[in-house]
Scaffold this motif. Structure first.
Motif, PDB file in Angstrom:
ATOM      1  N   VAL A   1      54.519  33.722  47.676  1.00 60.33           N
ATOM      2  CA  VAL A   1      54.227  34.792  46.767  1.00 60.33           C
ATOM      3  C   VAL A   1      53.471  34.303  45.384  1.00 60.33           C
ATOM      4  O   VAL A   1      52.591  35.020  44.726  1.00 60.33           O
ATOM      5  CB  VAL A   1      55.684  34.957  45.811  1.00 60.33           C
ATOM      6  N   LEU A   2      53.417  32.884  45.090  1.00 57.56           N
ATOM      7  CA  LEU A   2      52.497  32.346  44.172  1.00 57.56           C
ATOM      8  C   LEU A   2      51.114  32.502  44.412  1.00 57.56           C
ATOM      9  O   LEU A   2      50.241  32.596  43.731  1.00 57.56           O
ATOM     10  CB  LEU A   2      53.017  30.971  43.691  1.00 57.56           C
ATOM     11  N   LEU A   3      50.915  32.220  45.835  1.00 59.70           N
ATOM     12  CA  LEU A   3      49.573  32.274  46.402  1.00 59.70           C
ATOM     13  C   LEU A   3      49.040  33.870  46.191  1.00 59.70           C
ATOM     14  O   LEU A   3      47.941  33.768  45.781  1.00 59.70           O
ATOM     15  CB  LEU A   3      49.661  31.772  47.894  1.00 59.70           C
ATOM     16  N   ALA A   4      49.991  34.656  46.529  1.00 61.23           N
ATOM     17  CA  ALA A   4      49.489  36.150  46.444  1.00 61.23           C
ATOM     18  C   ALA A   4      49.203  36.388  44.971  1.00 61.23           C
ATOM     19  O   ALA A   4      48.235  37.117  44.516  1.00 61.23           O
ATOM     20  CB  ALA A   4      50.850  36.968  47.019  1.00 61.23           C
ATOM     21  N   LYS A   5      50.035  36.000  44.091  1.00 65.33           N
ATOM     22  CA  LYS A   5      49.542  36.212  42.668  1.00 65.33           C
ATOM     23  C   LYS A   5      48.265  35.465  42.348  1.00 65.33           C
ATOM     24  O   LYS A   5      47.518  36.211  41.460  1.00 65.33           O
ATOM     25  CB  LYS A   5      50.903  35.202  41.729  1.00 65.33           C
ATOM     26  N   ALA A   6      47.941  34.386  42.730  1.00 63.55           N
ATOM     27  CA  ALA A   6      46.619  33.783  42.577  1.00 63.55           C
ATOM     28  C   ALA A   6      45.262  34.473  43.251  1.00 63.55           C
ATOM     29  O   ALA A   6      44.384  34.814  42.522  1.00 63.55           O
ATOM     30  CB  ALA A   6      46.773  32.483  43.020  1.00 63.55           C
ATOM     31  N   LEU A   7      45.731  35.151  44.311  1.00 62.33           N
ATOM     32  CA  LEU A   7      44.785  35.676  45.170  1.00 62.33           C
ATOM     33  C   LEU A   7      44.445  37.245  44.943  1.00 62.33           C
ATOM     34  O   LEU A   7      43.397  37.744  44.979  1.00 62.33           O
ATOM     35  CB  LEU A   7      45.110  35.714  46.529  1.00 62.33           C
ATOM     36  N   VAL A   8      45.313  37.885  44.179  1.00 64.70           N
ATOM     37  CA  VAL A   8      45.279  39.284  43.811  1.00 64.70           C
ATOM     38  C   VAL A   8      44.088  39.582  42.962  1.00 64.70           C
ATOM     39  O   VAL A   8      43.607  40.604  43.060  1.00 64.70           O
ATOM     40  CB  VAL A   8      46.653  39.787  43.171  1.00 64.70           C
ATOM     41  N   THR A   9      43.672  38.634  42.094  1.00 64.38           N
ATOM     42  CA  THR A   9      42.558  38.735  41.413  1.00 64.38           C
ATOM     43  C   THR A   9      41.171  38.822  42.348  1.00 64.38           C
ATOM     44  O   THR A   9      40.118  38.989  41.528  1.00 64.38           O
ATOM     45  CB  THR A   9      42.393  38.112  40.136  1.00 64.38           C
ATOM     46  N   GLU A  10      41.367  38.561  43.425  1.00 59.74           N
ATOM     47  CA  GLU A  10      40.151  38.098  44.286  1.00 59.74           C
ATOM     48  C   GLU A  10      39.149  37.135  43.376  1.00 59.74           C
ATOM     49  O   GLU A  10      38.089  37.241  43.222  1.00 59.74           O
ATOM     50  CB  GLU A  10      39.208  39.607  44.546  1.00 59.74           C
ATOM     51  N   PRO A  11      39.564  35.926  43.361  1.00 57.97           N
ATOM     52  CA  PRO A  11      38.781  34.829  42.664  1.00 57.97           C
ATOM     53  C   PRO A  11      37.793  34.406  43.495  1.00 57.97           C
ATOM     54  O   PRO A  11      37.714  34.511  44.859  1.00 57.97           O
ATOM     55  CB  PRO A  11      39.837  33.616  42.538  1.00 57.97           C
TER      56      PRO A  11
END
Length: 605
Positions: free
Chosen positions: A138-148
């Motif tokens: 879930v925390l990885l999804a939170k980091a990736l949702v902004t498309e870094p």
């Protein structure tokens, strides 16, 4: 164009600086493995890159519109809410730090829904109800949702089971963004990295290769450096002899040579000594009996669910057994049942004779966080006995890379890797013939990990180990116990051997179906139609008596060894010495025959 340009970076807290004039670039699409000893500054560098720590000197330049996201090592304990809410927070936090025009609510909803779908997450599930591995997802999804453009991962495989690690590898390999990651998992590093950066003694080394190539180049570089240092030291020693010869060496015509000597002395004094390697020693207790643990049709259930049922196995002295399964499957519970810490709810489990257990706990519950390293390991005493010899606790801790000042630090202020080394120091400070390791590899640097592997392979006793580290399992264990959809099964060999035999499908939940048979030992090309015959009545009686007979024979052999170990023994008459040697040979031959018979009868159960 480079995503990130780091120039002349420097930072230091207390003691020697972590970095001095570090410069490098990060290019789009690179997958960078960041290596270094515990405390070298890997996490600090990541915090600098994402802007949460300011360096003392140097500059960090991001290309226009470049975004950076980080997945930290620790899972926040106070985070609550539905998965969708947690992931959406990533969008809100990115918007707060951005100067771009904010997205509309419908655009945010689309991005959140897309990442939840890609990462196979249920939006309405509560975050606090998840396992540690799912929380990390879930925390990885939170980091990736902004498309870094750049994703920083600090120990991404911690708390993940093997299936989750393989999923993460596949997911990241399909991604287009650049990644920099720190990991102790060498299989993950080997699979993911196409560039290696190494922090050592405040400097950054760019190896521009994958991990396998790095290992070869590193070995060559170390050999070359040692040779150069040896030549330098030899030259310096010769010059020191020359300068001591007298006043002639200080004549005007030799002033240049004197100045060169001073420069060499300065260069030698500034050569920083590398951090030492852990000198782990495992204290072996007196040998256990041939049988370490026998499990017959054992079952265990908690009030709300069943963990395993109808499991049978026999663990003999010298076995090195790995336990594999998804998070929540019941690996630690099975381990505690085999050790007698939990009573099975069905069937029977018994330990053999003279079993001395050393237990490594993945939750580090054996450590008192308020006490110092010294007190945790020494227990209030300044002396510790290692292999029959007294040693000062401070000296013993230096073998585990704890300098005296660090040894007096309370455990609560130490890193995860340091805590693991304390636990290993405490574990190996007492003699044992059975070593039990529950997730021992988390946070250990690669050098300590490899040394631990080496010592475990050399250990003459028995090892039981729960681990998600595939390479560690391959290098240490000789058999595996695996939680699978049809129950708990046993396999010969390590992780790769299990995958080769089965394809590696593990049980998805803690609730499992009981196996059809009590013990299920699988080998290559096994045909169920060729099942072995069952034990006859007399053979069953023989099998029941064998453990006691083997123990008795081993005691007799040990007594002969003790007698022959006395220096006075070989002053006895030759006839008596020969008689003892003949008796010992006969006993050892008989023991080998009994062990072979034991294995034969066991295979018919």
């Amino acid at each position: 164009m480079s995503l990130v340009t780091i120039s002349e970076l420097a930072i230091g807290f207390r003691g020697p600086p972590l970095f001095e004039k570090v410069s490098f670039r990060i290019e789009p699409g690179q997958r960078i493995g960041l290596l270094g000893r515990n405390g070298a500054g890997k996490t600090t560098l990541m915090k600098i890159l994402c802007g949460t720590v300011e360096p003392d000197a140097g500059s960090i330049t991001l290309a226009p519109y470049t975004s950076v996201a980080i997945l930290s090592q620790e899972v926040p304990q106070d985070t609550t809410g539905e998965i969708r809410e947690i992931v959406a927070q990533g969008m809100a936090e990115a918007a707060a730090d951005s100067t771009d025009e904010p997205l509309e609510d419908w655009q945010i909803d689309i991005q959140v829904d897309q990442i939840l779908s890609r990462m196979e997450l249920e939006p309405t599930t509560r975050f606090e109800s998840l396992s540690s591995g799912m929380k990390r997802r879930v925390l990885l999804a939170k980091a990736l949702v902004t498309e870094p453009d750049l994703l920083l991962l600090d120990e991404p495989t911690n708390h993940l089971d093997i299936e989750a690690i393989k999923w993460l590898e596949a997911f990241l390999q399909k991604s287009r963004f650049a990644i920099m990651f720190v990991t102790h998992d060498r299989a993950f590093l080997r699979s993911m990295a196409n560039r290696i950066l190494e922090i050592e003694l405040g400097r950054m080394f760019d190896w521009t290769c994958d991990y396998t190539t790095f290992l070869k180049r590193k070995e060559q570089a170390i050999a070359t450096e040692e040779k150069q240092n040896a030549l330098f030291d030899k030259k310096l020693a010769e010059e020191e002899v020359w300068i001591r010869k007298g006043i002639k060496a200080r004549r005007t015509r030799n002033e240049g040579r004197v100045r060169a000597l001073k420069a060499m002395r300065e260069q030698r004094s500034q050569r920083q000594k590398k951090t030492g390697t852990s000198r782990i020693q495992i204290q072996e207790a007196q040998r256990s009996g041939a049988l370490v643990c026998e499990c017959k049709e054992a079952s265990f259930a908690w009030p709300d669910h069943r963990v395993f049922e109808g499991f049978s196995t026999t663990i003999m002295r010298g076995d090195k057994v790995g336990i594999i399964g998804r998070n929540g499957a019941g690996k630690s519970t099975l381990l505690k049942c085999l050790l007698g810490k939990l009573e099975p709810t069905g069937g029977a489990i018994r330990l053999g004779t003279n079993v001395e257990i050393a237990y490594f706990d993945q939750l580090r519950e054996q450590l008192d966080e308020e006490k110092t390293v010294l007190d945790n390991v020494g227990g209030g005493s300044d002396q510790i006995e290692i292999n029959g010899r007294k040693k000062h606790v401070l000296g013993y801790l230096q073998d585990f890379l704890f300098e005296p000042q660090r040894s007096r630090t309370p455990v609560k202020f130490l890193s995860g890797g340091e805590r693991n080394r304390i636990l290993l120091a405490k574990l190996f400070a007492r003699p044992a013939n059975v070593i039990v390791l529950d997730e021992p590899t988390n946070d250990l640097d690669s050098e300590t990990l490899e040394l631990l592997e080496e010592k475990l392979v050399e250990f003459q006793g028995t090892i039981l180990m729960v681990s998600h580290d595939r390479e560690f399992l391959n290098n240490v264990v000789t058999s595996t116990i695996v939680f699978e959809p049809d129950g708990i099964n046993e396999y010969v060999g390590g992780y790769d051997d299990w995958v080769r035999q089965t394809g590696g499908a593990m049980v998805a939940k803690a609730e499992i179906k009981p196996p059809k048979a009590g013990k299920k030992q699988k080998h290559d090309n096994q045909n169920d139609a060729d099942a072995p015959r069952k034990l006859k009545y007399k053979e069953r009686l023989e099998l029941e008596k064998l453990p006691e007979q083997i123990d008795e024979l081993e005691q007799q052999i040990a007594a002969i060894h003790e007698t022959m170990g006395d220096p006075e023994f070989f002053k006895e008459p030759k006839e008596k010495i020969a008689e003892a040697q003949t008796q010992l040979a006969d006993h050892e031959t008989k023991l080998a025959q009994m062990m072979e018979r034991w294995e034969e009868l066991e295979s018919l159960q």
